[in-house]
Design a protein around this motif. Sequence first.
Motif, PDB file in Angstrom:
ATOM      1  N   ILE A  32      56.383 -29.518  -6.558  1.00 32.59           N
ATOM      2  CA  ILE A  32      57.118 -30.732  -6.204  1.00 32.59           C
ATOM      3  C   ILE A  32      57.024 -31.701  -7.379  1.00 32.59           C
ATOM      4  O   ILE A  32      55.932 -32.087  -7.792  1.00 32.59           O
ATOM      5  N   ILE A  33      58.186 -32.078  -7.911  1.00 36.67           N
ATOM      6  CA  ILE A  33      58.256 -33.075  -8.972  1.00 36.67           C
ATOM      7  C   ILE A  33      58.828 -34.356  -8.376  1.00 36.67           C
ATOM      8  O   ILE A  33      59.888 -34.347  -7.746  1.00 36.67           O
ATOM      9  N   VAL A  34      58.100 -35.445  -8.555  1.00 39.42           N
ATOM     10  CA  VAL A  34      58.586 -36.756  -8.104  1.00 39.42           C
ATOM     11  C   VAL A  34      58.914 -37.593  -9.327  1.00 39.42           C
ATOM     12  O   VAL A  34      58.053 -37.810 -10.190  1.00 39.42           O
ATOM     13  N   LYS A  54      53.643 -33.279  -9.226  1.00 38.93           N
ATOM     14  CA  LYS A  54      53.867 -33.597 -10.633  1.00 38.93           C
ATOM     15  C   LYS A  54      54.701 -34.867 -10.668  1.00 38.93           C
ATOM     16  O   LYS A  54      55.829 -34.892 -10.153  1.00 38.93           O
ATOM     17  N   VAL A  55      54.159 -35.920 -11.230  1.00 38.05           N
ATOM     18  CA  VAL A  55      54.809 -37.228 -11.198  1.00 38.05           C
ATOM     19  C   VAL A  55      55.309 -37.603 -12.584  1.00 38.05           C
ATOM     20  O   VAL A  55      54.571 -37.514 -13.573  1.00 38.05           O
ATOM     21  N   ILE A  56      56.556 -38.026 -12.641  1.00 44.65           N
ATOM     22  CA  ILE A  56      57.148 -38.541 -13.873  1.00 44.65           C
ATOM     23  C   ILE A  56      57.573 -39.975 -13.603  1.00 44.65           C
ATOM     24  O   ILE A  56      58.372 -40.231 -12.692  1.00 44.65           O
ATOM     25  N   THR A  57      57.041 -40.912 -14.360  1.00 45.93           N
ATOM     26  CA  THR A  57      57.378 -42.319 -14.175  1.00 45.93           C
ATOM     27  C   THR A  57      58.248 -42.790 -15.334  1.00 45.93           C
ATOM     28  O   THR A  57      57.940 -42.525 -16.505  1.00 45.93           O
ATOM     29  N   GLN A  58      59.330 -43.468 -15.008  1.00 46.36           N
ATOM     30  CA  GLN A  58      60.241 -43.984 -16.029  1.00 46.36           C
ATOM     31  C   GLN A  58      60.849 -45.276 -15.512  1.00 46.36           C
ATOM     32  O   GLN A  58      60.643 -45.664 -14.366  1.00 46.36           O
ATOM     33  N   GLU A  59      61.585 -45.965 -16.363  1.00 50.46           N
ATOM     34  CA  GLU A  59      62.282 -47.169 -15.917  1.00 50.46           C
ATOM     35  C   GLU A  59      63.370 -46.777 -14.927  1.00 50.46           C
ATOM     36  O   GLU A  59      63.735 -45.612 -14.812  1.00 50.46           O
ATOM     37  N   ASN A  60      63.878 -47.773 -14.226  1.00 51.16           N
ATOM     38  CA  ASN A  60      64.918 -47.490 -13.241  1.00 51.16           C
ATOM     39  C   ASN A  60      66.239 -47.174 -13.950  1.00 51.16           C
ATOM     40  O   ASN A  60      66.939 -48.068 -14.410  1.00 51.16           O
TER      41      ASN A  60
END
Length: 300
Positions: A32-34, A54-60
């Motif tokens: 699961i990738i969020v 698996k978490v990927i954080t980025q700007e909106n």
Amino acid sequence: MKITAVVVTYNRCELLKKGIESLRRQKRLEEIIVVNNGSIDGTADWLSCQSDLKVITQENVGGSGGFYTGIKAAYDDGADWIWCMDDDVFPRPDSLDHLLDEAQKYSYEQIGILSPRRIMDDKVFTHEFRRYDFSNPVGSMHAMKLTGDETKPTEIVGCDFEGPLISRAVVSKIGLPNKDLFIFCDDTDYCLRAHLAGFTLVYVPDAVMDKHKFFSGDSWTERNRKKKWKRYYQVRNEAYMNHHYGRNWAVRYLRSWIGAMGYVVPAIITMPFTRAWQPKDLMMLHRAYYDGINEQLGKR
């Protein structure tokens, strides 16, 4: 066979939790990738405690930018199937099984995208359709829409990014979603590209997902005020689609103008009586149409 779910989220932590729990019940799901589009509501804190994600954080960067990032990550990780969804849909425990079972009826080179049935407020919610129309300026580009009464798998050409199972072969051949659309029409554009590349798309009614209903307690005025910022992207991106794929002048320019007038006229009529629309919003709709037919995309 590796199956990866891609969930795009923005400031809906409680809905995200519910969606992740529903994905954890899918027996054949491996990863699961969020993609967290810069949430500020506690989503990041909750995700930091989830060891199986698996978490990927980025700007909106909108839904389109989120799916661009998530699908790329899943593809790069070797996923054979990529199951995409927003944070407001919740697959039932056997949803993935039904999608995969239907996929087995086709060759891997043929089947491209499988779309589930969505249930909202105990009713079937469907935007799937069976034909694109880029010839008739007074008709919708989404022709032959499904009724929701379908009980057997049905071939389609378009669906929403709310549960489609996408084969690795599709990504290999047509690439990633157009991230510059931000929101609206990124799924329509991606399905069209898959269809034009020769892939089969199928609606699978036995694969069920529940969909959250927003604005259920709002008045017409409040609902339109809350959704107004989205209208720019809706008008612009539909104008882009019509201009980019339209087969004649009328579709490329007139159809989108008619669509924009569908917001302008009610705005003018109701402006003296409600706070749903303001005079400056008319310029926003004009800019949306102008940007669309000039194919000027990106985040506004």
